[in-house]
Design an enzyme around this catalytic site. Structure first.
Site, PDB file in Angstrom:
ATOM      1  CE  LYS A  79      -3.925   1.997   2.596  1.00 20.54           C
ATOM      2  NZ  LYS A  79      -4.824   1.847   3.769  1.00 20.54           N
ATOM      3  CB  SER A 159      -8.221   3.929   2.724  1.00 19.80           C
ATOM      4  OG  SER A 159      -7.391   3.247   3.637  1.00 19.80           O
ATOM      5  CB  SER A 183      -8.741   1.407   5.806  1.00 17.04           C
ATOM      6  OG  SER A 183      -9.363   2.651   5.649  1.00 17.04           O
TER       7      SER A 183
END
Lengths: 492, 77
Positions: A79, A159, A183
């Site tokens: 990420k 997210s 998330s």
């Protein structure tokens, strides 16, 4: 030979150990798959192909010399909230520009020390603020799953939408992710993958771009419960560079997946039944309860009575911490600087052009609730409500070993469907945010498909530091559910 | 408590965010919608409750040895 990209992490490591294929071949297979899929899914914002190939070659040599690490040669996605040495890290915000860290985050350093290989950096909501990946400065990710034969583009959640989509579409063996209000778990539920947020403090936050420091935790998104346990084992651990990192020894998470759940007491909270929740999710929850009964668990109704206040409390605490954390982005050190009539003007113009709409909204809310005259009414009250929520869990865990809930109040929704209404977007995290506020470990796993064929997830919440029970219960549910469906590869 | 345009301007100034004049009224509307939803926290009885400032229980801030180090060098921490 079967498609290497469809293997689980455990299978891939086993295959390399048995010399059925090399990390170089596996890495090439993933890079090929990314090349085909990424123009459609936008999961990766940077692909580090050359670095990955070089690392894979080195990894094969290491394995040949008998020095293989626990994740030796396993290609992962990272990420873009994790700082990676020499590779651009943006948090998907324009304000970081081409920021290229000269250091490695502790979590990624742990993974690489165990032999893992980075394929590239994954898309996310700007500064991890969002539940649909639509706030990214690099455009939204597209969920590999579709409703039946429709071609409506769906959100992968957020997210960690890039992390979840890349795992679901076989563009990596597993991915790193972070979870401040859901998330990791909401995108996992939307994409038929497994995601765990460990106990707050298990993973070091050092080198992870900060959003809300008392809530942020890293964790993996993976294809199976066992894979997620193996990744967490490597990511977690005490780090003196993060003062909230826990000094406790790590148990064997993979072994916990094999543990019997017979005799465990599972709590089912009444308050997780919300208005407008699709019947399919109610049914899945009831089914999950039956599966655990069949596995020898005792089910106990519990009450977490402050649940409905968790999201409003979160939307004070998280923006307050974010407004403070994001004060460092002033255009002097990162990204494009926009001139102004004086220094303050340069700050104001830089921040107005560098931050997206949702981030600006949260900075303003955070600044407002912390400002003179409002601090007690909002921020202090929210911290007290947070204590109430944590106390509900402490009381419940006196009688139960783990808690079973749905992971999300709906299946993946269409891109654009909720982006005009912040509050309806925030409500996506209604079942996940409580574990962040209380600092508890929680895992989302796929358990069924809705009438459109979209995956639906269950969530298992554990006591602080008891990831082992979470893994044991989740593995039992995974076995009973037998969820094998994959998104059709419509982009090939 | 409703957020008026004056408050939006003041908060934007505090946050060092320049807000174009045409965004002030819409932003007041957006913030009010969110704050109105947050107002439900007033229903919770928080009398005598300790504010929760950390998710880590029973752990005080670790102290390092009082010795000279290389300071900002991460590897020497």
């Amino acid at each position: 030979m079967t498609d290497l990209t469809s293997l689980t992490l455990a299978q891939a490591l086993d295959g390399m150990e048995k010399k059925q294929f090399s990390s170089a071949e596996l890495t090439d297979a993933f890079l090929g798959a990314i090349e085909k899929a990424n123009p459609h899914l936008n999961a990766y914002i940077v692909v580090t192909g050359d670095k990955a190939r070089a690392a894979a070659k080195a990894s094969d040599a290491k394995r040949a010399s008998g020095k293989a690490g626990p994740l030796e040669g396993a290609p992962l996605g990272i990420k873009d909230l994790f700082c990676t040495e020499g590779v651009r890290t943006t948090a998907c915000s324009k304000i970081l520009g081409d920021f290229t860290p000269t250091y490695e985050s502790t979590v990624t350093a742990n993974l690489f020390a165990d032999g893992a290989i980075m394929l590239g950096k994954l898309n996310l909501d700007e500064f991890a603020m969002g539940s649909s990946n639509e706030t990214s400065a690099f455009g939204n990710v597209v969920n590999p799953w579709r409703r039946g034969n429709e071609d409506t583009k769906l959100t992968p959640g957020g997210s960690s939408g890039g992390s979840a989509a890349s795992v679901a579409a076989d563009l990596c063996l597993g991915a790193t992710a972070t979870d401040t209000g859901g998330s990791i778990r909401q995108p996992a539920a939307f994409t038929g993958t497994v995601g765990i947020k460990p106990t707050y403090g298990r993973c070091s936050r050092w080198g992870i771009v900060a959003f809300a420091s008392s809530l942020d935790q890293a964790g993996p998104i993976a294809k199976t419960v066992e894979d997620s346990a193996m990744l967490l084992q490597s990511m977690a651990g005490h780090d003196p560079k993060d003062s909230t990192s826990l000094p406790n020894a790590l148990p064997d998470f993979r072994a916990a997946c094999q543990r019997s759940v017979k005799g465990m007491v599972i709590g089912v909270p009444e308050e997780y039944r919300v208005d407008g929740m699709p019947e399919e999710i109610e049914k899945l929850w009831a089914q999950g309860i039956e599966w655990l009964k069949d596995a020898g668990c005792t089910i106990k109704k519990i009450s977490l009575k402050h649940t409905k206040y968790a999201l409003p409390a979160y939307y004070i605490v998280a923006p307050a911490e974010a407004s403070s954390n994001l004060a460092r982005y002033d255009g002097m050190r990162y990204g494009a600087r926009v001139a102004g009539k004086d220094l303050a003007g340069a700050y104001e113009n830089t921040r107005a052009s560098g931050f997206g709409a949702e981030v600006q909204r949260r900075i303003l809310i955070g600044t407002y609730v912390l400002s003179a005259g409002y601090y007690d009414a909002y921020y202090l009250r929210a911290q007290k409500v947070r204590q109430r929520i944590a106390q509900d869990f402490r009381d419940a865990f006196a009688d139960v070993d783990a808690i079973l809930t749905p992971a999300t109040p709906s299946a993946a929704f269409a891109l654009g469907e909720k982006s005009g209404d912040p509050v309806s977007m925030y409500l996506n995290d209604i079942f996940t945010v409580t574990a962040n506020l209380a600092g508890l470990p929680a895992l989302a796993l796929p358990a069924a498909q809705d009438t459109n064929g979209l995956p639906l997830g269950l969530q298992v919440i554990g006591k602080a530091l008891d990831e082992e029970s979470v893994f044991a219960v989740s593995a039992a549910l995974e076995k009973a559910a037998g969820f094998k469906a994959k998104a059709a590869k419509w982009w090939v | 408590m409703s957020i008026d345009e004056k408050t939006v301007r003041r908060v934007a100034k505090l946050a060092r965010l320049s807000l174009p004049e045409e965004r002030v009224a819409p932003m007041a509307g957006e913030l009010n919608a969110i704050m109105a939803w947050i107002e439900q926290l007033n229903e919770v009885d928080v009398e005598g409750v300790e504010p929760m400032t950390s998710a880590v229980e029973g752990l005080s801030l670790p102290m390092r040895e009082d010795v000279v180090t290389d300071g900002e060098t991460p590897s020497a921490c």
